[in-house]
Write an enzyme that holds these catalytic residues in place. Structure first.
Site, PDB file in Angstrom:
ATOM      1  CG  ASP A  13     -24.406  33.710  19.789  1.00  0.00           C
ATOM      2  OD1 ASP A  13     -24.547  33.162  20.899  1.00  0.00           O
ATOM      3  OD2 ASP A  13     -25.353  34.244  19.164  1.00  0.00           O
ATOM      4  CG  LEU A  14     -26.271  27.559  19.766  1.00  0.00           C
ATOM      5  CD1 LEU A  14     -25.772  26.620  18.670  1.00  0.00           C
ATOM      6  CD2 LEU A  14     -26.533  26.755  21.053  1.00  0.00           C
ATOM      7  CG  ASP A  15     -29.404  30.323  21.247  1.00  0.00           C
ATOM      8  OD1 ASP A  15     -29.647  29.171  20.872  1.00  0.00           O
ATOM      9  OD2 ASP A  15     -29.164  30.616  22.442  1.00  0.00           O
ATOM     10  CD  GLU A  20     -22.968  37.037  19.956  1.00  0.00           C
ATOM     11  OE1 GLU A  20     -24.108  37.126  19.442  1.00  0.00           O
ATOM     12  OE2 GLU A  20     -22.765  36.519  21.073  1.00  0.00           O
ATOM     13  CG  ASP A  21     -27.686  36.339  16.684  1.00  0.00           C
ATOM     14  OD1 ASP A  21     -26.968  36.157  17.702  1.00  0.00           O
ATOM     15  OD2 ASP A  21     -28.901  36.101  16.664  1.00  0.00           O
ATOM     16  CE  LYS A  80       5.247  -3.065  11.461  1.00  0.00           C
ATOM     17  NZ  LYS A  80       4.851  -3.958  10.358  1.00  0.00           N
ATOM     18  CD  GLN A  81       1.848   1.765   9.883  1.00  0.00           C
ATOM     19  OE1 GLN A  81       2.586   0.822   9.657  1.00  0.00           O
ATOM     20  NE2 GLN A  81       1.497   2.597   8.948  1.00  0.00           N
ATOM     21  CE  LYS A  86     -22.400  35.520  24.179  1.00  0.00           C
ATOM     22  NZ  LYS A  86     -23.016  34.802  23.052  1.00  0.00           N
ATOM     23  CB  THR A 136     -32.143  28.208  19.133  1.00  0.00           C
ATOM     24  OG1 THR A 136     -30.825  28.598  18.757  1.00  0.00           O
ATOM     25  CG2 THR A 136     -32.266  26.704  19.162  1.00  0.00           C
ATOM     26  CE  LYS A 147     -32.810  37.950  17.614  1.00  0.00           C
ATOM     27  NZ  LYS A 147     -32.750  38.331  16.198  1.00  0.00           N
ATOM     28  CB  SER A 202     -24.017  29.773  23.456  1.00  0.00           C
ATOM     29  OG  SER A 202     -25.380  29.974  23.717  1.00  0.00           O
ATOM     30  CB  ALA A 203     -25.760  33.938  26.776  1.00  0.00           C
ATOM     31  CD1 TRP A 221       0.924  -0.275   3.015  1.00  0.00           C
ATOM     32  CD2 TRP A 221      -0.488   1.401   3.446  1.00  0.00           C
ATOM     33  NE1 TRP A 221       1.306   0.288   4.200  1.00  0.00           N
ATOM     34  CE2 TRP A 221       0.464   1.322   4.497  1.00  0.00           C
ATOM     35  CE3 TRP A 221      -1.465   2.381   3.512  1.00  0.00           C
ATOM     36  CZ2 TRP A 221       0.452   2.200   5.583  1.00  0.00           C
ATOM     37  CZ3 TRP A 221      -1.477   3.253   4.592  1.00  0.00           C
ATOM     38  CH2 TRP A 221      -0.519   3.162   5.613  1.00  0.00           C
ATOM     39  CG  ASP A 222       4.868   0.912   1.230  1.00  0.00           C
ATOM     40  OD1 ASP A 222       4.617   0.325   0.160  1.00  0.00           O
ATOM     41  OD2 ASP A 222       5.730   0.528   2.035  1.00  0.00           O
TER      42      ASP A 222
HETATM   43  C1  BG6 Z   1     -28.672  33.342  24.191  1.00  0.00           C
HETATM   44  C2  BG6 Z   1     -29.928  33.740  23.492  1.00  0.00           C
HETATM   45  O1  BG6 Z   1     -27.842  32.675  23.306  1.00  0.00           O
HETATM   46  O2  BG6 Z   1     -28.962  32.484  25.270  1.00  0.00           O
HETATM   47  C3  BG6 Z   1     -30.901  34.346  24.459  1.00  0.00           C
HETATM   48  O3  BG6 Z   1     -29.594  34.657  22.475  1.00  0.00           O
HETATM   49  C4  BG6 Z   1     -31.148  33.390  25.607  1.00  0.00           C
HETATM   50  O4  BG6 Z   1     -32.090  34.628  23.793  1.00  0.00           O
HETATM   51  C5  BG6 Z   1     -29.846  33.057  26.248  1.00  0.00           C
HETATM   52  O5  BG6 Z   1     -31.996  33.992  26.559  1.00  0.00           O
HETATM   53  C6  BG6 Z   1     -30.007  32.095  27.405  1.00  0.00           C
HETATM   54  O6  BG6 Z   1     -30.456  30.851  26.958  1.00  0.00           O
HETATM   55  P1  BG6 Z   1     -30.939  29.679  27.900  1.00  0.00           P
HETATM   56  O7  BG6 Z   1     -31.088  28.527  26.944  1.00  0.00           O
HETATM   57  O8  BG6 Z   1     -29.881  29.498  28.915  1.00  0.00           O
HETATM   58  O9  BG6 Z   1     -32.216  30.098  28.464  1.00  0.00           O
HETATM   59 MG    MG Z   2     -27.301  34.814  19.338  1.00  0.00          MG
END
Ligand code: BG6
Ligand code: MG
Length: 986
Positions: free
Chosen positions: A758-760, A918-919, A582-583, A894, A766, A794, A863-864, A343-344
């Protein structure tokens, strides 16, 4: 241990004394051209078979006491052929015994710039006479199978009649010789050549030999203007006079040919070159052409530069130019591994060739295509109704391994061939070859469906059972990580190639010929998508296979007790039962970019498997070096790099005398390009992410892509690209697009090392669910609330959000009610999460993450939300982050910077090496407060403070993330390094 002399002479390998004449030197000073190889023996002692011709192998039955269906029945063994460089002397009628004579001084020098081996020996003969013998030897890289020597005899202090016999050393060759007790040489045979009768029409300069089914013919041309030359017996005799201080020069050119089961035809030598000077001239041109696309230099390490040049030169010498043959594990330099192809060839050697000499890469693939019927037969022998399985080790195309657990069970070889094919096609755009190879690609892809299944207990994941990965200290495992990863790539490429053929109208005939239907192609795609490539929940690493992590470690691993490879010490089952490698299969998959994973996970894999890997395979250090270089672990990466670069120059595995470790030699260039240069070849264009270890001032290397040759010069400030030949070429540098033209373009190395998301509202929708949950709560309790108010929530944590809502509505409640409302909102919100799945991930996130990783950036989540962990799990991206900051563990939410700072810290980065995405305005403020650049997902009106705006995450590119550093520099947050491009010799 021998050391390299004259390290500044980076285009030569020079050795003196024993180091120039010993067993190791025979391999180091080997010359080859893909059609023939000759060991670097000194001519006057070269009385044993030392030439390698690809067709010169014998087949021997394998005897089993207990044999089962499908066991390999015979093995091919390459046998060294009679010496084309042997020189014997008679002075004044007396034979000179070079075995017993005193070798006062000797030097051998392999010159990578001229492609010649130059050697000089000073002998003290009987009676105190001193004779110097100097030989320049060439095996022309672009020529036929021939060995050319210019011999100069210089008696220092005597004269007399001399007879120089230029013969091949077969006379008196007997049976016998010790068998070697080392599985890495195994069926080593003592070659027994006999001289056979000439064919009618043979010129007298032709000598024929035979052994088993192999027939050889050598034609020798000798020129000695100052002497008399006669054909006599097997070879020539040159008669002349030696004059003290004078030089007798003899040119000798031996053309070699082999055939199997039939004589070599008399016309085979018609075009063979005979003139030494013309051969030398052709060699200069061929070597120059080689370095035109392969030149490189490391500024700051001459010895390593020299080692890599040696390595690369040897790889190109051994690269097959015969489509009936591939490259043996030892190339054409020795007897190790019986001359077998593994294979090598595809995984380590071919990638280098595809980027420097694509025709040689194509030859290796053509060899596999030519053996497709044998691979089908092998699959049938193992009981597979469909498809083809390439043998683990072979010459003629049949399985030659007598130990199926570490032989035929290495199904990954099918994937390795497909990987090589995809790479070759990408590098060359050779569509005609892709078409020609499609049958092989499809037949081999079928094997994965033969040995794998969708496992309902694992959510329908595609699992592959009973295979052995590259690490031969584990065998017959389920879900070997490397095998699954290469199978996924193979199945994906096969399905993509079927689409490509369909679009061209070329699929039908092939599909009919091999009975392929659309359902089968759909199954390939489904299996690729569902391939089981898990992450261990406890260790955060990829398990090497289903059972590996549960096995005990081998006691005393890496203690002095284990001196030498474990395969020479333990019964294989001891190794199979322990967590010892071995590897590194997982690290190998990382180095080949088969799986995209967070940097932190790569780090954990490297650390974990580094602890249980013995590197008993010389291939191991290649992947560890690449992975370590990409992860910025300079010390380990350079150690591993030296391990492969010097594997033979320093005989680090003690078996260089068996031949050079061709894959490790090729691998040392891969470390330069893929490790330090960050080269990835899995995209549409070559992608680089060069870094510079602090031990070097710079480095440069070239590669060929679609007929264009470019050069990269990496320096303190970044990387300068320039086109050397061909059309301008598009590439990526750390994810930034660049068209490389004749004028050099310099890109600074980005200082951004991580992206924190950030997530949401950034990765998924979400934000809308939070809004709906708050709205429902507000409606229940009759608070005034709407989307405009929601905008202010937010990014704000749960309690902070409720406080804002209550303030806004002018409502006051006690602490108990407050907590109850928080719980109620969370329940409403979590109910909305019930249907979440990976389909809820915003479009483009997966691709962006892959791009970030490919550029070596870390990915964080800040994320918060206390629900963030669950949400990313539902989205199927939980294992994509290098670090997930815990909203519950930071002092302030935040817009305070805490969570972004915690995330940068968790990723091991300084804040100013990170970019935040971030949004929400609160998030943008938090990012800025943390000293990072802020990218806003939304409009300028909504997020006026963001440094850059994109309307949706799917539109954000890696290039934009990296370019924010300009923005940051303007704000004084980041400093961009600049510098001058230093000139380096190549
Ligand atoms: C943030 C959202 O990411 O998380 C907020 O933008 C939300 O709207 C905050 O309040 C907290 O979220 P959770 O899931 O801990 O209530
Ligand atoms: Mg957000």
């Amino acid at each position: 241990m021998a050391t390299i002399e004259n390290p500044s002479e980076a285009m030569r390998l020079v050795r003196h004394g024993d180091a120039a004449t010993g067993a190791q030197a025979a391999a180091l000073f080997a010359l080859a051209n893909g059609l023939v190889g000759v060991e670097g023996l000194i001519d006057e002692r070269a009385d044993r078979p030392c030439a390698y011709l690809p067709d010169a192998y014998v087949s021997r039955p394998i005897a089993y006491h207990e044999s089962f269906p499908g066991y390999a029945s015979a093995t091919d063994t390459r046998v060294p052929c009679p010496s084309p460089v042997l020189l014997r002397l008679h002075i004044d009628g007396e034979p000179v015994d070079f075995g017993g004579a005193d070798l006062v001084e000797t030097e051998s020098a392999l010159d990578f710039a001229t492609g010649q081996l130059r050697r000089l020996s000073r002998w003290r003969l009987a009676g105190g006479r001193t004779l110097e013998i100097a030989v320049d030897r060439i095996v022309p890289l672009a020529g036929g199978a021939c060995v050319a020597s210019r011999i100069r005899l210089r008696p220092i202090d005597f004269g007399g009649a001399v007879e120089v016999r230029l013969t091949y050393g077969v006379e008196g060759m007997g049976a016998g010789g010790a068998e070697v007790d080392d599985p890495r040489i195994s069926a080593r045979l003592r070659p027994v050549w006999t001289t056979i009768s000439p064919l009618p029409g043979d010129p007298s300069t032709v000598t024929r030999f035979a052994q088993d089914a192999v027939e050889l013919a050598y034609r020798q041309h000798v020129a000695a203007p100052a002497a008399e030359v006669a054909d006599e017996g097997a070879g020539h005799v040159v008669r002349g006079t030696l004059v003290a201080g004078g030089t007798l020069t003899i040119d000798r050119v031996v053309a070699l040919a082999s055939a199997r089961g039939r004589p070599v035809g008399p016309a085979v030598f018609d075009d063979a070159a005979t003139d030494f000077d013309a051969i030398a001239e052709g060699q200069n041109a061929a070597v120059e052409a080689l370095w035109d696309s392969a030149a490189f230099a490391i500024d700051g390490d001459d010895a390593l530069t020299q080692a890599l040049r040696f390595d690369l030169f040897q790889l190109h010498q051994s690269a097959s130019r015969d489509p009936d043959h591939s490259i043996g594990a030892k190339g054409l330099t020795g007897e190790g591994y019986e001359g077998h192809y593994f294979w090598d060839a595809e995984t380590f050697m071919l990638p280098v060739l595809a980027l420097q000499a694509p025709a040689k890469a194509r030859t290796l693939l053509a060899y596999r295509i030519g053996k497709l019927d044998r691979a089908r037969a092998h699959a049938r022998a193992l009981g597979h109704a469909r498809g083809a399985l390439y043998p683990w080790r072979t010459i003629a195309g049949d399985e030659c391994s007598s130990h199926y657990p570490t032989g035929s069970a290495q199904y990954h070889i099918n994937g390795d061939i497909a990987y090589a094919l995809a790479l070759y096609v990408a590098a060359t755009g050779d569509e005609a070859f892709r078409l020609r190879a499609a049958e092989m690609l499809f037949e081999t892809a079928r094997m994965w469906i033969e040995i794998g299944a969708f496992d309902a207990r694992r959510g329908g994941a595609f699992c592959i059972h009973g295979v052995t990965g590259p690490d031969e200290y584990s065998a017959l495992v389920d879900n070997d990580f490397y095998t699954n990863a290469i199978a996924r790539r193979h199945l994906g490429y096969a399905a993509e190639t079927a689409d490509w053929l369909r679009a061209r109208g070329d699929l039908g005939a092939l599909a009919d010929a091999i009975g392929l239907d659309e359902n089968e192609i759909a199954t390939w795609r489904k299996a690729a998508d569902a391939m089981w490539l898990p992450v261990d929940a406890v260790l955060g690493i990829n398990p090497q296979d289903d059972a590996f992590l549960g096995r005990p470690e081998l006691p005393g691993l890496k203690s002095p007790v284990h001196d030498g490879p474990l395969l020479m010490i333990y019964h294989p089952m001891i190794l199979f039962r322990h967590q010892v490698a071995k590897q590194g299969n997982v690290v190998q998959a990382m180095a080949m970019d088969l799986v995209s994973m967070p940097v932190s996970q790569q780090r954990r894999n490297l650390d974990y498997y580094g602890r249980v890997t013995t590197h008993d395979s010389t291939l191991s250090s290649v992947s560890f070096a690449i992975a370590a270089a990409r992860l910025g672990d300079e010390t380990a990466a350079l150690d591993f790099m030296r391990e492969c670069a010097f594997v033979d120059l320093e005989d680090r595995h003690g078996n260089t005398s068996h031949g050079l470790h061709m894959a490790a030699l090729a691998g040392s260039w891969l470390v330069l390009a893929q490790g330090w240069g960050g080269l990835r070849l899995d995209g549409r264009v070559p992608a680089f992410a060069p870094t510079l270890p602090s031990a070097w001032q710079g480095y440069r290397f070239r590669l060929q892509w679609r007929g264009s040759v470019i050069e990269l010069a990496v320096h303190a400030a970044g990387c300068t690209y320039r086109l050397l030949s061909g059309a301008p070429l598009d590439i990526l540098d750390h994810g930034r697009s660049l068209r490389v033209g004749a004028a050099p373009s310099t890109l600074a190395r980005p200082t951004v090392k991580g992206a924190i998301f950030d997530l949401d509202g950034v990765l998924t929708d979400t934000a809308e669910d939070h809004y709906q949950a708050w709205q429902a709560l507000a409606d229940t309790y009759g608070f005034a609330f709407d989307r405009a108010v929601n905008e202010r929530l937010k990014g704000v944590d749960r309690a902070g959000s409720l406080r804002l809502i209550l303030d806004q509505a002018g409502a006051a409640i006690d602490a108990e009610a407050f907590d109850a409302m928080l719980a109620e909102k969370n329940a409403l919100y979590r109910a909305r999460l019930a249907d979440y799945s990976p389909a809820n991930l915003f479009a483009g996130v997966t691709g962006l993450f892959a791009e970030l990783r490919a550029a070596g950036l870390k990915i964080g989540l800040a994320s918060a939300s206390r629900n963030a962990g669950d949400v990313v799990r539902l989205l199927g991206i939980a294992d994509q982050f290098d670090f997930v900051a815990d909203a519950g563990a930071v002092a302030q939410g935040k817009p305070a910077p805490d969570i972004f700072l915690a995330c940068a810290d968790g990723m091991g980065l300084a804040p100013n090496q990170c970019v935040g995405i971030e949004d929400a305005q609160a998030g943008i403020s938090a990012i800025h407060a943390a000293g990072m650049v802020a990218i806003g997902i939304g409009s300028e009106e909504a997020l006026p403070d963001a440094d850059l705006h994109v309307p949706a995450i799917g539109e954000l590119t890696l290039g934009q993330i990296l370019s924010t550093e300009q923005e940051a520099a303007a704000r004084g947050r980041l400093s961009i390094r600049t510098g001058k491009v230093e000139d380096m010799p190549c």
